[in-house]
Enzyme design. Sequence first.
Site, PDB file in Angstrom:
ATOM      1  N   GLU A 184      -9.824   2.877  -5.512  1.00  0.00           N
ATOM      2  CA  GLU A 184      -9.523   4.469  -5.011  1.00  0.00           C
ATOM      3  C   GLU A 184      -8.486   4.911  -5.916  1.00  0.00           C
ATOM      4  O   GLU A 184      -7.516   5.313  -5.381  1.00  0.00           O
ATOM      5  CB  GLU A 184      -9.316   4.043  -3.500  1.00  0.00           C
ATOM      6  CG  GLU A 184     -10.446   3.873  -2.744  1.00  0.00           C
ATOM      7  CD  GLU A 184      -9.970   3.810  -1.166  1.00  0.00           C
ATOM      8  OE1 GLU A 184     -10.811   4.402  -0.176  1.00  0.00           O
ATOM      9  OE2 GLU A 184      -8.895   3.268  -0.904  1.00  0.00           O
ATOM     10  N   ASP A 201       0.918  -1.302  -0.028  1.00  0.00           N
ATOM     11  CA  ASP A 201      -0.001  -0.005   0.084  1.00  0.00           C
ATOM     12  C   ASP A 201       1.054   1.176   0.032  1.00  0.00           C
ATOM     13  O   ASP A 201       1.996   0.925  -0.126  1.00  0.00           O
ATOM     14  CB  ASP A 201      -0.944  -0.009   1.373  1.00  0.00           C
ATOM     15  CG  ASP A 201      -2.319   0.475   0.765  1.00  0.00           C
ATOM     16  OD1 ASP A 201      -2.386   1.779   0.603  1.00  0.00           O
ATOM     17  OD2 ASP A 201      -3.235  -0.130   0.890  1.00  0.00           O
ATOM     18  N   HIS A 206      -2.580   3.079  -4.714  1.00  0.00           N
ATOM     19  CA  HIS A 206      -2.454   2.850  -3.453  1.00  0.00           C
ATOM     20  C   HIS A 206      -0.727   2.321  -3.596  1.00  0.00           C
ATOM     21  O   HIS A 206      -0.465   1.545  -3.197  1.00  0.00           O
ATOM     22  CB  HIS A 206      -2.960   1.445  -3.020  1.00  0.00           C
ATOM     23  CG  HIS A 206      -4.266   2.079  -2.176  1.00  0.00           C
ATOM     24  ND1 HIS A 206      -4.381   2.659  -1.098  1.00  0.00           N
ATOM     25  CD2 HIS A 206      -5.391   1.983  -2.910  1.00  0.00           C
ATOM     26  CE1 HIS A 206      -5.775   2.845  -1.034  1.00  0.00           C
ATOM     27  NE2 HIS A 206      -6.521   2.394  -2.037  1.00  0.00           N
TER      28      HIS A 206
END
Length: 796
Positions: free
Chosen positions: A318, A202, A254
């Site tokens: 995202e 991440d 990410h």
Amino acid sequence: MIGTLRFTLLATSLLVSLYAHATPAGNLPLMPWPQQVEQPEGGGSLALNNQLSVNIRGDALPGAVDRWRQRIGLQTGWQMLPQTGDVANATITITIAKSVDPLPQPDSDESYHLLVNSEGVKLEAATRFGALRGMETLLQLVENGESNSAIPYVEIHDSPRFPWRGILIDSARHFMPLETIRRQIDGIASARMNVFHWHLTDDQGWRFASTHFPQLQQKGSDGLFYTQDQMKAIVQYAADRGVRVVPEIDLPGHATALAAAMPELISAPGPYQIERGWGVFKPLLDPSNEQVYAFIDTLIGEVTAVFPDPWLHIGGDEVDATQWKESKSIQAFMQQKGLKDEQALQAYFNQRVEKILEKHQRKMVGWDEIAHPDLPKSILIHSWQGQDALGEVSKQGYRGILSAGFYLDQAQPAAYHYRNEVWPEGLNGQDRLEKQDTAQSWQFILPRLKGSAVKGSFTLVQRDGEWRGFIDFAGKSRRLVRNVAWLTPQQVTFSVDTWMGELQPVVTLAGEKLTGYMRVGNVRYPTQGSKLKAVPEGIQPSVPDEQQMKDNLLGGEVALWAEIINPQVIDVRLWPRAYVVAERLWSAKDVTDEQNMTQRLAQVDSWSAVSVGLQQHAQAQTQMIRLANSSSIVPLEIFAEALEPAQYYTRQHLKFQAGHYTLSEPLNRLADLLPASSNKVQELERQVDALIADRGNQQAMQAIRHQLRQWQQNVPEVMPLLAQNYQLQPLKPVAQQLQEISSTGLSLLDAIEQNRTFGAADITAMQAKLDKAAAVQDEVVLALVYPLEKLLRAVR
């Protein structure tokens, strides 16, 4: 062997008529509840001793016998006598019909049949994986009674409802040591779950050690990573317990930790550093750069050499497309490829990645954002967006699993997760208005501490004095509400489960104006709005047909993101609530009794600490000793029983507002070690409900009085502990409020017992005191407020 097993199953099935069928979930300390549980009408149990022996026939389970006998020793307190080899007339005989590859697969047969009677324990399973699941059930049944340790006579036929039942653990935000990971795998297996989803990369860390790209762990991990040998050992450890390990390598977003190591692969020039904050960040892999796909190809080769599971999770969620939009070369690439927008560009990227996975004999799992008609039906959609999103992909022929509603990094009551059904459910016409109905609709706005306000409307419908209702959140499908109740002629409340948690408005509807608050979990959010002239159209839930759901919805996963979770408190957050999700994914759809679940959960909670070695209680106790600067922590424990951590994402949002939503924020306060909900407050609320239903219920009266007096009298004892530690000092006002509202509660009990009422001024003053005590303080909520509000309403 298969013929022998079938004959045995047939023989035992002839005994069914002698057994009394259990209710959908009975009183045995089992979780998840099996598909079929039968006990003899006369009861009975099989007494155990420290010579207990286990024989396995039909397949080998290396180390399992010693492990199970050791756990029985832990549960009984015995030093088990040694067992060497097969034992004639063993206490527990396990018969496995078919020898299979010891590596668990997505379609592994986990069914089993368990029979306990005076002759001993017979566990029969089609494969080793059913035997592993059946032994966890058997271990839950071991009980220490008045005269001995025993297993109740029982017959169980069992198999899971869904094949994919997992827990995601985030090792990127806060690194989790190997011993922590192994303990959680033990918990996963004990809950009869079968997937450990390992979030390895991440923005805040790259934890997969690469031999081809060592700069990934050298520059992207702060020295906290797992070697390939360590990860292979985890895969073996999990396989021995029947648990698959599905790795997640986040692509294309990410990616800040990746960018710190290999900026040449990113869509905008660096340099980059590992991200220390929490949130969504801009670095993205460059889909127009062929080097990116060569990198992914080599990396996936390394990942698949470590993780043999057929599924590999690419994240895909995202994606902040800012870098793609601002890059002239990427925009030119999109034009060249005929990609109309950034969503199409991500789909192009995912198509390329899917081909790479196929080359390495792997199938793609990703979050909702990877869903796109250009991708093959072989991919699996992992939904954080909820049942509507899952319903849509299921209708389109894609398979999916659910995590929305199973986020255990959020502090939510177990009952909220328990009500979270994987299969999307329709409204069955209950929102349709008939001629005899009268309806009123109100629009509202609910500002949050971070992000945009929640907007929507709710409609209350009356027919023959009965109320029902539904709620429409902007952009989301309509939901039915529960328990509509008018607290006064103008003040109404109801309950509804939402993506934020259980929502309970307490709003005043006066003229054309709406005022009040909405409780999200245990936190009050001020709300305002106005009356609508007409009932909104609303959006109906997306519900596939039953065959589509059976074929395409494979199960779900707990998600345990680690922004505010570290190794010192991970068990407190994950257990025992994960057993509730395990039951939702294993047990029959109609096993839904919340009160029964709560009773069994308490038993499984203590069992898991003793037998499995989970540390939800040990971690909380250790942190309390640290906070108290002493091993004498009883006053702090009693005080904590009246508190809950602020639920939903309230804690994270408060940290964000304060500028503390980063890796450097210590997780060392009382809020960090409190369970998601207070068992003592829940029990008190049950007693309050019983007392309101029957004011002459002396048992409930005395139980409430005893608990309130204990909290009231404990405050002088806990105050010195709060005063002497700067991490506890902000809770001194909470302790004072606890003393005050406990006194208020005792006064309310006196009024009920003496059948007297209070004047309007007294009621207003008591309500104001409760309102003040309901505020979030140092990220905790004084949960006692809510059962006391019920008492106050009862004496109005």
